[in-house]
Design an enzyme around this catalytic site. Structure first.
Site, PDB file in Angstrom:
ATOM      1  CG  PHE A  15      -2.338 -11.254  37.167  1.00 34.91           C
ATOM      2  CD1 PHE A  15      -2.992 -12.037  36.232  1.00 34.91           C
ATOM      3  CD2 PHE A  15      -2.777  -9.951  37.376  1.00 34.91           C
ATOM      4  CE1 PHE A  15      -4.066 -11.527  35.502  1.00 34.91           C
ATOM      5  CE2 PHE A  15      -3.851  -9.431  36.652  1.00 34.91           C
ATOM      6  CZ  PHE A  15      -4.496 -10.225  35.719  1.00 34.91           C
TER       7      PHE A  15
ATOM      8  CG  ASP B  25     -11.795 -14.489  41.917  1.00 35.20           C
ATOM      9  OD1 ASP B  25     -11.215 -14.620  40.823  1.00 35.20           O
ATOM     10  OD2 ASP B  25     -12.672 -15.287  42.294  1.00 35.20           O
TER      11      ASP B  25
END
Length: 219
Positions: free
Chosen positions: A75, A62
């Site tokens: 990321f 998430d």
């Protein structure tokens, strides 16, 4: 909503009563709480990487839940924001694998524009509350996205880091595709097999073998 080929592919989701009810509740939370990423960035991964152009998928859990971090790509963080520890480790592995030195920013938009779908399984989060929107309604959408990609005629590389991402492997049944798995790049697990896993060179070798353009991972 996306303004590319994902709109038609995901029409069944956009028009489902269940998703619309869930999405309305998320929009209400944006009014009542601090939710990340900003509304305009929720579907950033799909906007930057169309279905047709997707050749690599990196699955995250998430969004980052800190101020100004999340911008809709797994990321990745916006320029000017400190590079998070997991991404620092991704950069370390990239340097070890391909000799590409770490950047001084964490914005992975350059990967997305080359066909790397940076997809979080959950697309929103409440400030300072990791996984706060898990199991609320995003997963049917993101699982469907993976199922759509599984049906692609062209090969796709799926990079699954950590146990959460590895659970998505069951949705990838087309033998044309290539699944790369390893522990998560988090400092808690990176030394258990993420470092040395060479996902970037393996991805490019597979793309090259299938006569597809390699990813320039250098940002």
């Amino acid at each position: 909503m996306i303004n590319n080929d994902w709109d038609n592919l995901l029409n069944v989701i956009w028009n489902s009563p269940g998703f619309n009810k869930f999405y309305t509740s998320i929009m209400r939370e944006y009014k009542e709480k601090t939710i990340y990423p900003p509304k305009d960035y929720i579907f950033n991964a799909l906007k930057l990487t169309s279905f047709k152009n997707t050749k690599v998928v990196i699955v995250g859990q998430d969004p980052y839940h800190g101020v100004n971090q999340a911008h809709g790509l797994s990321f990745s963080v916006q320029k000017g924001v400190a590079v998070p520890p997991s991404l620092q480790n991704i950069y370390k592995e990239l340097e070890s694998d391909l000799g590409i030195p770490p950047k001084n920013h964490g914005d992975l938009t350059g990967w997305a524009k080359q066909g790397v779908l940076l997809l979080n399984a959950v697309l929103t989060v409440e400030k300072d509350k990791a996984a706060s929107h898990r199991n609320k309604g995003w997963e049917p959408l993101t699982d469907y996205i993976i199922k759509c990609l599984n049906q692609k005629e062209e090969p796709v590389v799926f990079i699954l880091w950590g146990n959460f991402a590895k659970e998505k492997a069951k949705l990838i049944t087309n033998p044309k595709h290539y699944i790369i798995t390893s522990p998560h790049p988090s400092p808690f697990s990176a030394y258990s097999g993420f470092f040395g896993s060479k996902p970037f060179s393996k991805t490019n070798e597979y793309l090259e073998k299938n006569k597809m353009t390699k990813i320039d991972w250098s940002l």
